[in-house]
Structure formats: structure tokens, C-alpha cells
Design a protein around this motif. Structure first.
Motif, PDB file in Angstrom:
ATOM      1  N   PHE A 149       0.780  -1.235   0.000  1.00 50.91           N
ATOM      2  CA  PHE A 149       0.000   0.000   0.000  1.00 50.91           C
ATOM      3  C   PHE A 149       0.818   1.295   0.000  1.00 50.91           C
ATOM      4  N   GLU A 150       2.138   1.214   0.038  1.00 49.16           N
ATOM      5  CA  GLU A 150       2.964   2.417   0.094  1.00 49.16           C
ATOM      6  C   GLU A 150       4.054   2.384  -0.967  1.00 49.16           C
ATOM      7  N   ASN A 151       4.448   3.576  -1.427  1.00 46.81           N
ATOM      8  CA  ASN A 151       5.608   3.625  -2.321  1.00 46.81           C
ATOM      9  C   ASN A 151       6.876   3.718  -1.467  1.00 46.81           C
ATOM     10  N   ALA A 152       8.030   3.709  -2.123  1.00 46.96           N
ATOM     11  CA  ALA A 152       9.307   3.661  -1.405  1.00 46.96           C
ATOM     12  C   ALA A 152       9.487   4.857  -0.470  1.00 46.96           C
ATOM     13  N   GLU A 153       9.111   6.037  -0.930  1.00 42.52           N
ATOM     14  CA  GLU A 153       9.263   7.232  -0.092  1.00 42.52           C
ATOM     15  C   GLU A 153       8.372   7.150   1.144  1.00 42.52           C
ATOM     16  N   SER A 191      17.919  12.790  -0.345  1.00 41.88           N
ATOM     17  CA  SER A 191      18.315  14.096  -0.889  1.00 41.88           C
ATOM     18  C   SER A 191      17.095  14.950  -1.192  1.00 41.88           C
ATOM     19  N   LYS A 192      16.102  14.322  -1.789  1.00 45.08           N
ATOM     20  CA  LYS A 192      14.870  15.040  -2.135  1.00 45.08           C
ATOM     21  C   LYS A 192      14.189  15.586  -0.883  1.00 45.08           C
ATOM     22  N   LEU A 193      14.107  14.764   0.151  1.00 46.63           N
ATOM     23  CA  LEU A 193      13.436  15.182   1.385  1.00 46.63           C
ATOM     24  C   LEU A 193      14.237  16.232   2.155  1.00 46.63           C
ATOM     25  N   ALA A 194      15.546  16.252   1.944  1.00 45.59           N
ATOM     26  CA  ALA A 194      16.403  17.209   2.647  1.00 45.59           C
ATOM     27  C   ALA A 194      16.286  18.623   2.066  1.00 45.59           C
ATOM     28  N   LYS A 195      15.806  18.715   0.824  1.00 49.06           N
ATOM     29  CA  LYS A 195      15.683  20.034   0.186  1.00 49.06           C
ATOM     30  C   LYS A 195      14.524  20.819   0.799  1.00 49.06           C
TER      31      LYS A 195
END
Length: 196
Positions: A149-153, A191-195
Motif C-alpha cells: 500500500f505504500e511507495n518507497a518514499e 536528498s529530495k526530502l532534505a531540500k
């Protein structure tokens, strides 16, 4: 060392506040304490687990080896958690999993035979056995459902939310394996979440 035994056994027995004195004495007398070094195994694939493990200190990971030879992490086991392949323990069959210490660890062990004897002799022990089973099986089901039910993120964010106490103790390689993604993919998510 005697002081350590008492401290850790007391920690384990705190889980069973409503056991009768007789049941508590029986359970406590059945316990053993073992120290493990980093990279040491609680048990390996192909072995029959004879004891239920309870983590007093340390961090372990449960994994299997895929057909391609990759080590696939299925859970992390930390303080106040049970280190077991519960279905294999109940059936007393060889496990398909390895449980390896990621840190020096202190494990309390309760023999499977004594656990069954406690259920038979002290009926109130069965309730705590059920609660232990529910805790272990809920953890396993939560992981399976995260893939459905969830994606990797989302899996990564939920893992962080629910595992703040161990997130800085786990390597990115082991975490990526647990999340079912490549390490590079995990690095991109981070990296994406750190932005801002």
C-alpha cells in the motif's frame, strides 16, 4: 555479573505484571542471559530456534538470502523487542532466516519447551504468550502491508516515524534492503526530502 542478571531478568519480567508468584518464579527460573558480539548470530538459516529471544541491549537484523545471493533484511530488532522467527519457533522447524547482531547485544532467552510448560502449568501465562505473538506478528504484517500500500518514499518516512530510536544505528545498505529498494534510490529519496 550477578547484578546484571537481576537487572535484565527484572526488565523482562516487567512485561508480566499480573502473573501469579508461582508463574513468575517458574518463568524467571527458566531464563538465561547471553552476550553477543557485533556480527555474531543468534541463529542461522537452517537451524531450529530452541529459545525465544528478548533484546535487553543492542540491535539485530533478521534477513534471508535471495536466489540471487542478496541479503534481504526483513526486520530490525532492538531493545524490548523479540528476536525470533516466530512461526518456525512454534513449529520447531528450521528457520529460513538469519538473525545477526549489528551491535554488541544482550539477549534473554526463554526455552521453547519451558514456554509451553508455562502455558500448561499456569493458565495466565497463555495471555502473555498471546500478547507476545501479537507483537511479533503485527510487526511482520506491517512490513508486508507497507509493500502493498505504500511507495518507497512513504515506506522510508513511516520507518523513520516509527523507529526514531534506531534510525541512526542502521546502515543505509541495511535500510535500503529493508525498504526493498537500491541504496542509490534511498540516497535520492533522502536528498529530495532534505531540500527545503
Amino acid at each position: 555479573m550477578e547484578v546484571d542478571y537481576k537487572k535484565y531478568f527484572d526488565l523482562f519480567m516487567e512485561q508480566f505484571p499480573e502473573l501469579s508468584p508461582e508463574a513468575k518464579n517458574f518463568t524467571r527460573a527458566s531464563l538465561s542471559l547471553e552476550k553477543y558480539s557485533k556480527k555474531e548470530f543468534l541463529f542461522k538459516s537452517g537451524q531450529v530456534q530452541k529459545e525465544l529471544g528478548y533484546v535487553c541491549e543492542g540491535l539485530l537484523r533478521k534477513y534471508y538470502i535471495s536466489e540471487k545471493g542478496n541479503k534481504i533484511t526483513t526486520s530490525f530488532l532492538s531493545e524490548r523487542g523479540y528476536a525470533t522467527d516466530y512461526p518456525a519457533l512454534l513449529r520447531q522447524q528450521p528457520s529460513k532466516y538469519n538473525i545477526e547482531c549489528l551491535e554488541p547485544s544482550i539477549i534473554i532467552k526463554l526455552p521453547y519447551i519451558k514456554l509451553q510448560e508455562a502455558y500448561f502449568k499456569h493458565k495466565e501465562s497463555e495471555m502473555y504468550g498471546r500478547l507476545m505473538a501479537e507483537k511479533v506478528l503485527t510487526r511482520e504484517i506491517d512490513r508486508v502491508e507497507s509493500f502493498l500500500f505504500e511507495n518507497a518514499e512513504e515506506r522510508y518516512l513511516n520507518f523513520i516515524e516509527n523507529n526514531k530510536h534506531i534510525i541512526n544505528r542502521i546502515s543505509l545498505t541495511h535500510l535500503a534492503s529493508y525498504l526493498g529498494i537500491e541504496r542509490q534510490s534511498l540516497s535520492r529519496i533522502r536528498s529530495k526530502l532534505a531540500k527545503p
